[in-house]
Design a protein around this motif. Structure first.
Motif, mmCIF file in Angstrom:
data_model
loop_
_atom_site.group_PDB
_atom_site.id
_atom_site.type_symbol
_atom_site.label_atom_id
_atom_site.label_comp_id
_atom_site.label_asym_id
_atom_site.label_seq_id
_atom_site.Cartn_x
_atom_site.Cartn_y
_atom_site.Cartn_z
ATOM 1 N N UNK A 152 15.182 46.583 -31.924
ATOM 2 C CA UNK A 152 15.055 46.055 -30.512
ATOM 3 C C UNK A 152 13.948 44.852 -30.264
ATOM 4 N N UNK A 153 14.435 43.641 -29.847
ATOM 5 C CA UNK A 153 13.353 42.694 -30.032
ATOM 6 C C UNK A 153 11.984 42.864 -29.368
ATOM 7 N N UNK A 213 -1.462 53.483 -35.519
ATOM 8 C CA UNK A 213 -0.217 53.615 -35.974
ATOM 9 C C UNK A 213 0.910 53.382 -35.087
ATOM 10 N N UNK A 214 1.771 52.272 -35.363
ATOM 11 C CA UNK A 214 2.875 52.179 -34.618
ATOM 12 C C UNK A 214 4.259 52.619 -35.168
ATOM 13 N N UNK A 215 5.133 53.335 -34.415
ATOM 14 C CA UNK A 215 6.317 53.433 -35.022
ATOM 15 C C UNK A 215 7.477 52.611 -34.168
ATOM 16 N N UNK A 216 8.459 52.093 -34.790
ATOM 17 C CA UNK A 216 9.473 51.342 -34.075
ATOM 18 C C UNK A 216 10.676 51.994 -34.696
ATOM 19 N N UNK A 217 11.459 52.637 -33.679
ATOM 20 C CA UNK A 217 13.086 53.226 -34.279
ATOM 21 C C UNK A 217 13.903 51.898 -34.533
ATOM 22 N N UNK A 218 14.576 52.008 -35.673
ATOM 23 C CA UNK A 218 15.560 50.771 -36.041
ATOM 24 C C UNK A 218 17.025 50.943 -35.116
ATOM 25 N N UNK A 224 22.863 40.678 -20.169
ATOM 26 C CA UNK A 224 24.252 40.451 -20.487
ATOM 27 C C UNK A 224 24.669 40.309 -21.817
ATOM 28 N N UNK A 225 23.492 39.726 -22.736
ATOM 29 C CA UNK A 225 23.722 39.398 -24.134
ATOM 30 C C UNK A 225 22.386 40.358 -24.941
ATOM 31 N N UNK A 226 22.945 41.476 -25.238
ATOM 32 C CA UNK A 226 22.039 42.331 -25.856
ATOM 33 C C UNK A 226 22.508 42.427 -27.241
ATOM 34 N N UNK A 227 21.374 42.361 -28.291
ATOM 35 C CA UNK A 227 21.707 42.583 -29.680
ATOM 36 C C UNK A 227 20.700 42.910 -30.242
ATOM 37 N N UNK A 228 20.552 43.653 -31.496
ATOM 38 C CA UNK A 228 19.281 43.999 -32.289
ATOM 39 C C UNK A 228 18.842 42.862 -33.138
#
Length: 368
Positions: free
Chosen positions: A319-320, A357-362, A276-280
């Motif tokens: 995303x945390x 190699x790890x990629x994380x999209x913003x 219910x409480x989502x945020x980057x």
């Protein structure tokens, strides 16, 4: 048929093969474990039509026979029969007696001919790697496998093997993980294995460098041979993501961070985030300092820690959980975070070498 065996051996074998047994199936036989007695050897099989696990244990017997026993019930009984030795007898009517020192169960088995056959194929096309290597490769990539079946091919991991280089790849559209090792195989392989099967394979793999896992590959299936166990999995069909084209070749900003510092900070942020409480999570890399902040309806967090940094400052949102998973998979004291601004994927690589190699999209950030 009748046999006796060590309770510990049977209990361990049942626990492992039962992982391939579905809890519910329209084919009732599949809810069981098939046992095949061949004198002093008992073969146990669990199978859900997509994945199968098979093993053999030593028993004392002169008989030959086979039947199906309900996986959950048989497994629970053997586990609770905490005696060193068990005697099991199945009569012509499939009545099954399971005897310990002071206890005896009587249950019903099913005829073995109701059990679907596990696919058989030529096992000449194979390659081997040390068990700890594959275990580590799976554990460092499986977090990035897709869990939704919008694109089923992404619910598995790509085995990309060419020129003695083995890349294991997972991608879910928001993050990507590549784990690389050199191997001795001269062959070229490109196939995708379901993450569910790889998770079970990982549990069977040992940490002994002297122990190898051999993979036998056909057009539609793969068998992992791990000691006394064999894990069969149907391969996923389709075109996998072009992962090599997704990895940035260069970067403008590089930040060397303490893995522990960033993990601790992200875990503190996660306390403020729920369905219910989502945020980057907002990350600002500037002047040798990493500033991490998170603001939801639950509360706010601001903190910072020092880091070694080159290149222009960057602010990006992530995303945390996605970023936390990647940092935990790094398994090193420090990592390099490589960025090209706040809207391009962040690349996470080791301090030296190219083992992963790890990629994380913003995620887009709202103005503060």
């Amino acid at each position: 048929m009748k046999f006796s065996c060590r309770q510990a051996d049977l209990n361990e074998a049942l626990a492992n093969v039962s992982r391939a047994v579905p809890q519910k199936s329209p084919i009732s036989a599949l809810e069981g474990v098939k046992i095949f007695l061949n004198k002093n050897e008992l073969e146990l099989t669990g199978y859900d039509l997509e994945m199968g696990i098979q093993t053999k244990i030593e028993v004392v017997s002169d008989d030959v026979g086979e039947c199906i026993l309900n996986s959950r019930l048989f497994g629970d009984i053997v586990r609770k029969m905490s005696y060193e030795k068990l005697e099991i007898e199945i009569d012509e009517k499939l009545t099954t007696f399971i005897k310990g020192e002071k206890a005896e169960y009587k249950i019903l088995a099913m005829p073995a001919n109701e059990y679907p056959s596990i696919p058989d194929f030529d096992m000449d096309d194979s390659f081997s790697v040390p068990q700890p290597m594959l275990k580590n490769m799976i554990n460092q990539t499986i977090f990035a496998v897709a869990v939704m079946d919008n694109k089923p091919i992404l619910m598995g991991e790509l085995f990309d093997i060419m020129d003695h280089n083995f890349n294991l790849v997972a991608v879910d559209g928001f993050r990507l993980a590549v784990r690389s090792e050199s191997i001795e195989s001269d062959n070229h392989y490109n196939f995708v294995v379901k993450a569910k099967a790889l998770s079970e394979v990982s549990k069977l793999l040992k940490d002994d460098e002297k122990e190898n896992v051999t993979m036998h590959v056909s057009k539609k299936h793969i068998i992992f041979e791990i000691g006394k166990y064999m894990v069969l999995s149907r391969l996923l069909e389709g075109d996998f993501h072009n992962y090599k084209g997704s990895i940035p070749a260069d970067h403008a900003t590089e930040v060397i961070v303490s893995t522990r510092d960033l993990i601790d900070s992200l875990e503190r942020c996660s306390l403020l985030i729920n369905e219910k409480a989502k945020a980057p999570v907002r990350c600002l890399f500037k002047d040798g300092v990493v500033k991490v902040s998170c603001s939801t309806s639950v509360g706010k967090l601001n903190e910072d820690f020092t880091a070694d940094m080159t290149g222009p400052s960057v602010e990006a949102g992530f995303n945390c959980r996605y970023l936390l998973d990647a940092m935990k998979a790094a398994e090193s004291d420090k990592v390099k975070l490589q960025l090209n601004g706040g809207l391009s994927p962040m690349k996470i690589v080791p301090m030296s070498g190219s083992s992963y190699v790890f990629l994380v999209l913003p995620q887009r950030l709202r103005a503060e």
